[in-house]
Design a protein around this motif. Structure first.
Motif, short mmCIF file in Angstrom:
data_model
loop_
_atom_site.label_atom_id
_atom_site.label_comp_id
_atom_site.label_asym_id
_atom_site.label_seq_id
_atom_site.Cartn_x
_atom_site.Cartn_y
_atom_site.Cartn_z
N LEU A 20 0.86 -1.14 -0.05
CA LEU A 20 -0.03 0.15 0.01
C LEU A 20 0.95 1.04 -0.04
CD1 LEU A 20 -2.61 1.51 0.41
CD2 LEU A 20 -2.53 1.13 2.91
N ARG B 211 1.49 5.47 -1.14
CA ARG B 211 0.93 6.65 -1.79
C ARG B 211 1.84 7.19 -2.66
NH1 ARG B 211 1.08 8.45 4.51
NH2 ARG B 211 3.27 8.49 4.09
N GLY C 88 0.91 11.72 0.07
CA GLY C 88 0.04 11.60 1.11
C GLY C 88 -0.44 12.82 1.56
N VAL D 122 -0.68 -1.26 -4.51
CA VAL D 122 -2.04 -0.28 -4.64
C VAL D 122 -1.75 0.87 -4.03
CG1 VAL D 122 -3.39 -2.20 -5.39
CG2 VAL D 122 -3.20 -1.52 -2.95
N ALA D 123 -2.91 1.80 -4.27
CA ALA D 123 -2.59 3.29 -3.61
C ALA D 123 -3.86 3.48 -2.48
CB ALA D 123 -2.60 4.32 -4.83
N SER D 124 -4.70 2.69 -2.31
CA SER D 124 -5.82 2.92 -1.47
C SER D 124 -6.09 1.47 -0.81
CB SER D 124 -7.04 3.22 -2.10
OG SER D 124 -7.56 2.25 -2.72
N VAL D 125 -6.81 1.79 0.66
CA VAL D 125 -6.99 0.87 1.60
C VAL D 125 -8.36 -0.13 0.92
CG1 VAL D 125 -8.12 0.09 3.78
CG2 VAL D 125 -6.30 1.87 3.69
N ALA D 126 -8.97 0.57 0.07
CA ALA D 126 -10.05 -0.10 -0.65
C ALA D 126 -9.70 -1.17 -1.46
CB ALA D 126 -11.20 1.20 -1.37
N GLN D 127 -8.43 -0.79 -2.08
CA GLN D 127 -8.03 -1.63 -3.29
C GLN D 127 -7.36 -3.06 -2.38
OE1 GLN D 127 -5.66 1.80 -5.16
NE2 GLN D 127 -6.11 0.64 -6.94
#
Ligand SMILES: NC(=O)c1ccc[n+]([C@@H]2O[C@H](COP(=O)([O-])OP(=O)(O)OC[C@H]3O[C@@H](n4cnc5c(N)ncnc54)[C@H](OP(=O)(O)O)[C@@H]3O)[C@@H](O)[C@H]2O)c1
Length: 221
Positions: free
Chosen positions: A70, A72, A172, A203-208
């Protein structure tokens, strides 16, 4: 399971089991992964925690555990910025002027001693915990935990008559306020570029991250 390095005294509590400390290199990390039947590693370290990230890549390959980073996006220079790009801490020290300046060292506590070779400067330090040692002769120390906002960072730079900021390109929003403040005030930023890491899935987001787990984790249903 959260795994912390233990660099701060009172990390923000998490709603999952937490362990603290190193593993003893890649072999130790592999032992831990196997002993705890870990199937997925999420590397959510700071972009400058290069050794932890390298260990995660090597352990992932050595033990067949899936790895996702993860990460940024790095900050980008924009119009009005006065950035000097340097590759590492030594480059940042070298980029500081010889004449006395007032420097905001926004780099945490681990590499402060490198700046002892330029004791002519006044250094503003912003740290999460009070320092236990003081390698620099002429400092102001502020204890604070981000995220930081532009108004406060502008006041900080003004109040301390800062001429230079030394920053790591963390990316970030949480630590970007100092860059906005520097742009507005015409303060030079010595920007340390990120270390190079081995290839890994990013990936760049927690959702991903959650989507990755949902797609590939065996949820037993
Ligand atoms: N470096 C920075 O600028 C920076 C800035 C902000 C926050 N941080 C955070 O501070 C922490 C330490 O960063 P760092 O740059 O000091 O680390 P690093 O230099 O990349 O790694 C140093 C050593 O930490 C050990 N370690 C300790 N706890 C670990 C864990 N939970 N998982 C994996 N390895 C662990 C590993 O050694 P062994 O396993 O061999 O014992 C590793 O070789 C990280 O959480 C990072 O996100 C770092």
């Amino acid at each position: 399971m959260f795994s912390y390095a233990g660099r701060t005294a009172n990390p923000v509590p998490q709603p999952l089991p937490t362990r603290i400390g190193g593993f003893g290199g890649v072999a130790g990390l592999c032992d831990y992964l196997r002993a705890n039947s870990i199937t997925h590693i999420i590397d959510a370290t700071h972009p400058f925690a290069a050794q932890m990230s390298r260990n995660a890549v090597d352990a992932s390959l050595a033990c067949g555990v899936q790895l996702l980073a993860l990460e940024r996006a790095p900050w980008q220079v924009t119009s009005g910025d006065h950035w000097i790009h340097v590759p590492n801490i030594a480059g940042a020290v070298a980029a500081l002027p010889d004449t006395p300046a007032r420097v905001f060292l926004a780099i945490g506590k681990q590499t402060l001693d490198a700046f002892a070779t330029k004791p002519q400067h006044h250094y503003l330090l912003r740290l999460v915990d009070p320092p236990t040692s003081q390698p620099l002769p002429n400092t102001t120390v502020i204890i604070a935990r981000g995220p930081f906002d532009i108004a406060s960072d502008t006041a900080l730079l003004r109040g301390n008559k800062i001429t230079h900021i030394v920053a790591k390109n963390a990316g970030g929003a949480g630590a970007a306020a100092k860059l906005h403040a520097a742009r507005a005030l015409g303060v030079a930023v010595i920007m340390i570029d990120r270390p190079t890491l081995p290839p890994r899935r990013i990936v760049a987001s927690v959702a991903q991250v959650l989507a990755w787990l949902g797609h590939s984790a065996d949820r037993g249903v």
